[in-house]
Design an enzyme around this catalytic site. Structure first.
Site, PDB file in Angstrom:
ATOM      1  N   GLN A  65     -10.372  -3.708  -3.711  1.00 52.48           N
ATOM      2  CA  GLN A  65     -11.650  -3.200  -3.198  1.00 52.48           C
ATOM      3  C   GLN A  65     -12.769  -3.444  -4.204  1.00 52.48           C
ATOM      4  O   GLN A  65     -13.842  -3.942  -3.853  1.00 52.48           O
ATOM      5  CB  GLN A  65     -11.514  -1.690  -2.938  1.00 52.48           C
ATOM      6  CG  GLN A  65     -12.795  -1.031  -2.461  1.00 52.48           C
ATOM      7  CD  GLN A  65     -13.154  -1.424  -1.054  1.00 52.48           C
ATOM      8  OE1 GLN A  65     -12.317  -1.348  -0.154  1.00 52.48           O
ATOM      9  NE2 GLN A  65     -14.387  -1.851  -0.826  1.00 52.48           N
TER      10      GLN A  65
ATOM     11  N   ARG B 223     -14.249  -8.302   1.629  1.00 50.17           N
ATOM     12  CA  ARG B 223     -12.820  -8.096   1.352  1.00 50.17           C
ATOM     13  C   ARG B 223     -12.052  -9.378   1.685  1.00 50.17           C
ATOM     14  O   ARG B 223     -11.156  -9.783   0.959  1.00 50.17           O
ATOM     15  CB  ARG B 223     -12.263  -6.927   2.203  1.00 50.17           C
ATOM     16  CG  ARG B 223     -12.801  -5.560   1.880  1.00 50.17           C
ATOM     17  CD  ARG B 223     -12.421  -5.079   0.490  1.00 50.17           C
ATOM     18  NE  ARG B 223     -10.992  -5.066   0.241  1.00 50.17           N
ATOM     19  CZ  ARG B 223     -10.144  -4.105   0.632  1.00 50.17           C
ATOM     20  NH1 ARG B 223     -10.617  -3.046   1.275  1.00 50.17           N
ATOM     21  NH2 ARG B 223      -8.846  -4.171   0.365  1.00 50.17           N
TER      22      ARG B 223
ATOM     23  N   CYS C  87     -16.489   2.121   0.469  1.00 50.17           N
ATOM     24  CA  CYS C  87     -15.342   1.242   0.736  1.00 50.17           C
ATOM     25  C   CYS C  87     -14.907   1.305   2.195  1.00 50.17           C
ATOM     26  O   CYS C  87     -14.260   0.376   2.680  1.00 50.17           O
ATOM     27  CB  CYS C  87     -14.184   1.594  -0.196  1.00 50.17           C
ATOM     28  SG  CYS C  87     -13.701   3.325  -0.111  1.00 50.17           S
TER      29      CYS C  87
ATOM     30  N   ARG D 193       0.883  -1.172   0.000  1.00 52.32           N
ATOM     31  CA  ARG D 193       0.000   0.000   0.000  1.00 52.32           C
ATOM     32  C   ARG D 193       0.915   1.215   0.000  1.00 52.32           C
ATOM     33  O   ARG D 193       1.674   1.416   0.956  1.00 52.32           O
ATOM     34  CB  ARG D 193      -0.919  -0.010   1.220  1.00 52.32           C
ATOM     35  CG  ARG D 193      -1.675   1.288   1.379  1.00 52.32           C
ATOM     36  CD  ARG D 193      -2.796   1.221   2.380  1.00 52.32           C
ATOM     37  NE  ARG D 193      -3.964   0.547   1.853  1.00 52.32           N
ATOM     38  CZ  ARG D 193      -5.200   0.705   2.318  1.00 52.32           C
ATOM     39  NH1 ARG D 193      -5.428   1.507   3.340  1.00 52.32           N
ATOM     40  NH2 ARG D 193      -6.211   0.053   1.782  1.00 52.32           N
TER      41      ARG D 193
ATOM     42  N   ASP E 146     -17.049   7.630  -1.336  1.00 52.32           N
ATOM     43  CA  ASP E 146     -15.779   7.438  -0.632  1.00 52.32           C
ATOM     44  C   ASP E 146     -15.440   8.791  -0.002  1.00 52.32           C
ATOM     45  O   ASP E 146     -16.077   9.812  -0.321  1.00 52.32           O
ATOM     46  CB  ASP E 146     -14.709   6.986  -1.648  1.00 52.32           C
ATOM     47  CG  ASP E 146     -13.351   6.695  -1.011  1.00 52.32           C
ATOM     48  OD1 ASP E 146     -13.283   6.582   0.230  1.00 52.32           O
ATOM     49  OD2 ASP E 146     -12.353   6.603  -1.753  1.00 52.32           O
TER      50      ASP E 146
ATOM     51  N   HIS F 264      -7.290   1.092  -6.548  1.00 49.49           N
ATOM     52  CA  HIS F 264      -7.576   0.215  -5.407  1.00 49.49           C
ATOM     53  C   HIS F 264      -8.286  -1.036  -5.949  1.00 49.49           C
ATOM     54  O   HIS F 264      -9.478  -1.246  -5.700  1.00 49.49           O
ATOM     55  CB  HIS F 264      -8.449   0.963  -4.391  1.00 49.49           C
ATOM     56  CG  HIS F 264      -8.495   0.331  -3.032  1.00 49.49           C
ATOM     57  ND1 HIS F 264      -7.754  -0.784  -2.680  1.00 49.49           N
ATOM     58  CD2 HIS F 264      -9.213   0.658  -1.916  1.00 49.49           C
ATOM     59  CE1 HIS F 264      -8.017  -1.101  -1.429  1.00 49.49           C
ATOM     60  NE2 HIS F 264      -8.894  -0.247  -0.945  1.00 49.49           N
TER      61      HIS F 264
HETATM   62  N1  NVA Z   1      -9.802   6.999  -1.372  1.00 50.80           N
HETATM   63  C1  NVA Z   1      -9.476   6.510  -0.064  1.00 50.80           C
HETATM   64  C2  NVA Z   1      -9.760   5.041   0.025  1.00 50.80           C
HETATM   65  C3  NVA Z   1      -9.525   4.427   1.366  1.00 50.80           C
HETATM   66  C4  NVA Z   1      -9.800   2.953   1.372  1.00 50.80           C
HETATM   67  C5  NVA Z   1      -8.023   6.801   0.245  1.00 50.80           C
HETATM   68  O1  NVA Z   1      -7.169   6.610  -0.633  1.00 50.80           O
HETATM   69  O2  NVA Z   1      -7.730   7.239   1.345  1.00 50.80           O
HETATM   70  N1   CP Z   2     -11.461   0.053   2.195  1.00 50.41           N
HETATM   71  C1   CP Z   2     -10.196  -0.063   2.612  1.00 50.41           C
HETATM   72  O1   CP Z   2      -9.257  -0.310   1.831  1.00 50.41           O
HETATM   73  O2   CP Z   2     -10.049   0.092   3.946  1.00 50.41           O
HETATM   74  P1   CP Z   2      -8.682   0.237   4.737  1.00 50.41           P
HETATM   75  O3   CP Z   2      -8.091   1.566   4.350  1.00 50.41           O
HETATM   76  O4   CP Z   2      -9.085   0.177   6.169  1.00 50.41           O
HETATM   77  O5   CP Z   2      -7.772  -0.878   4.350  1.00 50.41           O
END
Ligand code: NVA
Ligand code: CP
Length: 309
Positions: free
Chosen positions: A133, A288, A260, A103, A220, A130
């Site tokens: 997801q 997930r 998400c 990540r 989101d 992502h």
């Molecule tokens: N768009 C959000 C998704 C979190 C799962 C982020 O990147 O923070």
């Molecule tokens: N939806 C998602 O990816 O959640 P986290 O940021 O908690 O992993």
């Protein structure tokens, strides 16, 4: 599919079909208490530059349920923090682990890591995409409607990484994606143009009435990880794009609400909607786990499907 899952564009339609089938079977097996442990003695490495609840937990719990182990590393706990290169880190991780989940902020980081790793690499979210997801979300849509094909997903809010993966999906799966954002927050034109060139049905608009006819209303956060400094500005610029009961009234009777997570009640969605009867966010979060396991099996086992003896 190659050795990695870096974006949904690494997949073909039949592979998505296979992943959905595999994830549903894994879910059914788990509910019946049947264990499936093909990865005893195998290790997953997770390298996360950003926080995570669902992605980390679902991959680590999933790997554990499949009989393997996992090791979580944040960059400050590796020699990356002292200047070891990404390339050398990828080669090193490949000596000890059988699969890696990353990540990161820059999408390029995952690409470079995967290029230098000899093990499968999964994108557990970057600033750009992502993919895991959206694969899990497709399972939720399939469970809710009996089929995930030919559905209309209206993504309301920021044209961000999650929106981009929805748009990627439209390039390879028969689904219509409508991204509804304030002017200036549209998704990347390259991502949209690519999907359209592949025949994907994608609409980008600032008109909220585009939710009409959608089966799924998705939102989101307005400020993604890394955009914390823009939070206040975004809250005022996205104000009209909140998913609330007024917006839900424009949607079809059997439309579902998805997010998400993590969510900010009172910003992108009201408590009334996310905690209300149309919301499927907890089913979505649980899925997930099942989809992550299907992805790991596909990348590590060479088989796209689960065989229960
Ligand atoms: N768009 C959000 C998704 C979190 C799962 C982020 O990147 O923070
Ligand atoms: N939806 C998602 O990816 O959640 P986290 O940021 O908690 O992993």
């Amino acid at each position: 599919m190659g050795k990695d899952l870096i974006s949904l564009l690494d997949l073909q339609e039949e592979e998505i079909e296979q992943l959905l089938k595999s994830a549903s079977r894994l879910k059914a097996m788990q509910k019946r208490g049947i264990s499936y442990r093909p990865f005893v003695g195998k290790t997953m490495a997770l390298l996360f530059e950003k926080p995570s609840t669902r992605t980390r937990l679902s991959f680590q719990a999933g790997m554990h349920q499949l009989g393997g182990d996992s090791i979580f590393l944040s960059p400050e706990h590796t020699q990356l923090s002292r200047g070891e290169t990404l390339e050398d880190t990828a080669r090193t991780v490949s000596c000890f682990a059988d699969i890696a989940v990353l990540r990161t902020f820059a999408h390029r980081t995952v690409e470079v890591f995967a290029h230098n790793a000899s093990i499968p690499v999964i994108n557990g979210l970057t600033d750009l995409f992502h993919p895991c997801q959206i694969l899990a979300d497709l399972l939720t849509i399939q469970e809710c409607f009996g089929e995930s094909r030919h559905k209309i997903v209206a993504f309301v809010g920021d044209g961000n990484n999650v929106a981009h993966s929805w748009i990627n999906l439209a390039a390879l799966w028969p689904i219509e994606v409508r991204v509804i954002t304030p002017v200036g927050y549209e998704p990347s034109e390259d991502v949209v143009e690519h999907a359209k060139r592949c025949g994907g049905k994608v609409i980008v608009t600032s008109e909220l009435k585009a939710v009409k006819g959608a089966h799924v209303i998705y939102t989101d956060v307005w400020a993604s990880m890394g955009q914390e400094k823009e939070h206040q500005k975004r809250v005022s610029e996205f104000k009209g794009y909140q998913v609330n009961s007024r917006l839900m009234e424009l949607t079809e009777k059997d439309a579902i609400f998805m997010h998400c997570l993590p969510a900010h009640r009172g910003e992108e969605v009201t408590a009334e909607v996310i905690d209300g009867p149309k919301s499927v966010v907890w089913q979505e979060a649980e899925n997930r786990l099942h989809m992550q396991k299907a992805i790991v099996i596909k990348l590590m086992g060479g088989e796209g499907d689960v065989v229960v003896k």
